[in-house]
Design a protein around this motif. Structure first.
Motif, PDB file in Angstrom:
ATOM      1  N   MET A 156     -28.647   9.924  59.591  1.00  0.00           N
ATOM      2  CA  MET A 156     -27.331  10.003  58.527  1.00  0.00           C
ATOM      3  C   MET A 156     -26.242   9.417  59.794  1.00  0.00           C
ATOM      4  N   LEU A 157     -26.217   9.625  60.901  1.00  0.00           N
ATOM      5  CA  LEU A 157     -25.088   9.152  61.802  1.00  0.00           C
ATOM      6  C   LEU A 157     -25.503   7.781  62.532  1.00  0.00           C
ATOM      7  N   LEU A 158     -26.934   7.402  62.418  1.00  0.00           N
ATOM      8  CA  LEU A 158     -27.245   6.062  62.971  1.00  0.00           C
ATOM      9  C   LEU A 158     -26.886   4.979  61.880  1.00  0.00           C
ATOM     10  N   VAL A 159     -27.280   5.260  60.681  1.00  0.00           N
ATOM     11  CA  VAL A 159     -27.086   4.329  59.387  1.00  0.00           C
ATOM     12  C   VAL A 159     -25.697   3.520  59.343  1.00  0.00           C
ATOM     13  N   PRO A 160     -24.736   4.365  58.982  1.00  0.00           N
ATOM     14  CA  PRO A 160     -23.493   3.905  59.181  1.00  0.00           C
ATOM     15  C   PRO A 160     -23.118   3.180  60.263  1.00  0.00           C
ATOM     16  N   ALA A 161     -23.487   3.612  61.745  1.00  0.00           N
ATOM     17  CA  ALA A 161     -23.175   2.789  62.852  1.00  0.00           C
ATOM     18  C   ALA A 161     -23.836   1.535  62.919  1.00  0.00           C
ATOM     19  N   VAL A 162     -25.046   1.386  62.431  1.00  0.00           N
ATOM     20  CA  VAL A 162     -25.679   0.163  62.403  1.00  0.00           C
ATOM     21  C   VAL A 162     -25.053  -0.852  61.279  1.00  0.00           C
ATOM     22  N   LEU A 171     -20.796 -10.283  61.568  1.00  0.00           N
ATOM     23  CA  LEU A 171     -21.851 -11.292  61.883  1.00  0.00           C
ATOM     24  C   LEU A 171     -22.128 -12.029  60.866  1.00  0.00           C
ATOM     25  N   PRO A 172     -22.523 -13.403  60.707  1.00  0.00           N
ATOM     26  CA  PRO A 172     -22.724 -14.287  59.820  1.00  0.00           C
ATOM     27  C   PRO A 172     -23.762 -13.763  59.035  1.00  0.00           C
ATOM     28  N   ASP A 173     -23.757 -14.113  57.645  1.00  0.00           N
ATOM     29  CA  ASP A 173     -24.827 -13.717  56.669  1.00  0.00           C
ATOM     30  C   ASP A 173     -25.996 -14.107  57.097  1.00  0.00           C
ATOM     31  N   ASP A 174     -26.118 -15.249  57.838  1.00  0.00           N
ATOM     32  CA  ASP A 174     -27.505 -15.793  57.988  1.00  0.00           C
ATOM     33  C   ASP A 174     -28.041 -15.351  59.567  1.00  0.00           C
ATOM     34  N   ASP A 175     -27.371 -14.398  60.155  1.00  0.00           N
ATOM     35  CA  ASP A 175     -27.742 -13.891  61.347  1.00  0.00           C
ATOM     36  C   ASP A 175     -29.232 -13.269  61.243  1.00  0.00           C
ATOM     37  N   VAL A 176     -30.059 -13.345  61.833  1.00  0.00           N
ATOM     38  CA  VAL A 176     -31.460 -12.811  62.015  1.00  0.00           C
ATOM     39  C   VAL A 176     -31.185 -11.422  62.181  1.00  0.00           C
ATOM     40  N   PRO A 177     -30.641 -10.994  63.665  1.00  0.00           N
ATOM     41  CA  PRO A 177     -30.492  -9.599  64.207  1.00  0.00           C
ATOM     42  C   PRO A 177     -29.934  -8.744  62.920  1.00  0.00           C
ATOM     43  N   LYS A 178     -28.967  -9.386  62.288  1.00  0.00           N
ATOM     44  CA  LYS A 178     -28.264  -8.626  61.224  1.00  0.00           C
ATOM     45  C   LYS A 178     -29.111  -8.659  60.136  1.00  0.00           C
ATOM     46  N   LEU A 208     -30.185  -4.615  58.721  1.00  0.00           N
ATOM     47  CA  LEU A 208     -30.083  -4.201  57.450  1.00  0.00           C
ATOM     48  C   LEU A 208     -31.366  -3.727  56.742  1.00  0.00           C
ATOM     49  N   ALA A 209     -32.368  -4.373  57.272  1.00  0.00           N
ATOM     50  CA  ALA A 209     -33.639  -4.030  56.463  1.00  0.00           C
ATOM     51  C   ALA A 209     -34.100  -2.621  57.115  1.00  0.00           C
ATOM     52  N   CYS A 210     -33.773  -2.320  58.360  1.00  0.00           N
ATOM     53  CA  CYS A 210     -34.000  -1.149  59.111  1.00  0.00           C
ATOM     54  C   CYS A 210     -33.317   0.060  58.385  1.00  0.00           C
ATOM     55  N   VAL A 211     -32.100  -0.230  57.989  1.00  0.00           N
ATOM     56  CA  VAL A 211     -31.165   0.502  57.210  1.00  0.00           C
ATOM     57  C   VAL A 211     -31.702   0.821  56.021  1.00  0.00           C
ATOM     58  N   GLY A 212     -32.101  -0.111  55.283  1.00  0.00           N
ATOM     59  CA  GLY A 212     -32.795   0.241  53.934  1.00  0.00           C
ATOM     60  C   GLY A 212     -34.110   0.956  53.995  1.00  0.00           C
ATOM     61  N   GLU A 213     -34.890   0.912  54.933  1.00  0.00           N
ATOM     62  CA  GLU A 213     -36.027   1.521  55.131  1.00  0.00           C
ATOM     63  C   GLU A 213     -35.903   3.054  55.456  1.00  0.00           C
ATOM     64  N   ALA A 214     -34.491   3.218  56.303  1.00  0.00           N
ATOM     65  CA  ALA A 214     -34.100   4.450  56.896  1.00  0.00           C
ATOM     66  C   ALA A 214     -33.497   5.401  55.668  1.00  0.00           C
ATOM     67  N   ALA A 259     -35.850   2.961  65.929  1.00  0.00           N
ATOM     68  CA  ALA A 259     -35.330   1.632  65.438  1.00  0.00           C
ATOM     69  C   ALA A 259     -34.117   1.549  65.254  1.00  0.00           C
ATOM     70  N   LEU A 260     -33.553   2.620  64.763  1.00  0.00           N
ATOM     71  CA  LEU A 260     -31.834   2.389  64.374  1.00  0.00           C
ATOM     72  C   LEU A 260     -31.197   2.312  65.568  1.00  0.00           C
ATOM     73  N   CYS A 261     -31.691   3.173  66.743  1.00  0.00           N
ATOM     74  CA  CYS A 261     -31.135   3.214  68.150  1.00  0.00           C
ATOM     75  C   CYS A 261     -31.221   1.856  68.734  1.00  0.00           C
ATOM     76  N   ASP A 262     -32.217   1.316  68.640  1.00  0.00           N
ATOM     77  CA  ASP A 262     -32.369  -0.299  69.194  1.00  0.00           C
ATOM     78  C   ASP A 262     -31.566  -1.099  68.461  1.00  0.00           C
ATOM     79  N   HIS A 263     -31.380  -1.066  67.128  1.00  0.00           N
ATOM     80  CA  HIS A 263     -30.403  -1.860  66.525  1.00  0.00           C
ATOM     81  C   HIS A 263     -28.825  -1.556  66.964  1.00  0.00           C
ATOM     82  N   VAL A 264     -28.622  -0.379  67.179  1.00  0.00           N
ATOM     83  CA  VAL A 264     -27.035   0.029  67.495  1.00  0.00           C
ATOM     84  C   VAL A 264     -27.059  -0.728  69.039  1.00  0.00           C
TER      85      VAL A 264
END
Length: 125
Positions: free
Chosen positions: A54-60, A67-74, A78-84, A112-117
């Motif tokens: 619950m803390l990591l999702v909004p941080a990610v 970041l640009p909409d076509d940014d792959v890391p973004k 966001l896919a990880c956020v959806g799964e979380a 995974a969320l920690c990695d993305h942060v």
């Protein structure tokens, strides 16, 4: 009398995340030498992992802003956020093995969320 609704902290308002502690909680279930927790320990750990998420999702989500909409890391973040979010909506199974499997999935999401942060934090510097 007026009512105030607390808004979630964003950006500079947010306290720093203790990613080391969050990863440590996940390791309790994911390490090769992890011991099977008792039912009470598992319940506490599951709640802890949910809190971390619950803390990591909004941080990610915050880290992807700008970041640009076509940014792959973004997109990956966001896919990880959806799964979380999906995992946060699930209930643990009734048996101990099912509850452990549920908690392990939460732990993998925490990692995974920690990695993305960490990865996205560098993208903004």
């Amino acid at each position: 009398m007026t009512q105030r609704t607390a808004r979630p902290p964003t950006g500079a308002d947010r306290l720093p995340l203790d990613l080391e502690t969050m990863r440590g909680s996940a390791r309790l279930l994911l390490a090769e030498d992890a011991e099977l927790p008792t039912t009470g320990e598992l319940e506490t750990l599951t709640l802890t992992l949910r809190g971390h998420m619950m803390l990591l999702v909004p941080a990610v989500e915050d880290a992807t802003r700008g970041l640009p909409d076509d940014d792959v890391p973004k997109a990956c973040a966001l896919a990880c956020v959806g799964e979380a979010r999906m995992r946060l909506g699930l209930e643990p199974g009734r048996t101990l093995p099912a509850a452990v499997a549920h908690a392990q999935r939460l732990a993998r999401s925490v990692n995974a969320l920690c990695d993305h942060v960490e990865n996205l934090d560098g993208a903004h510097q």
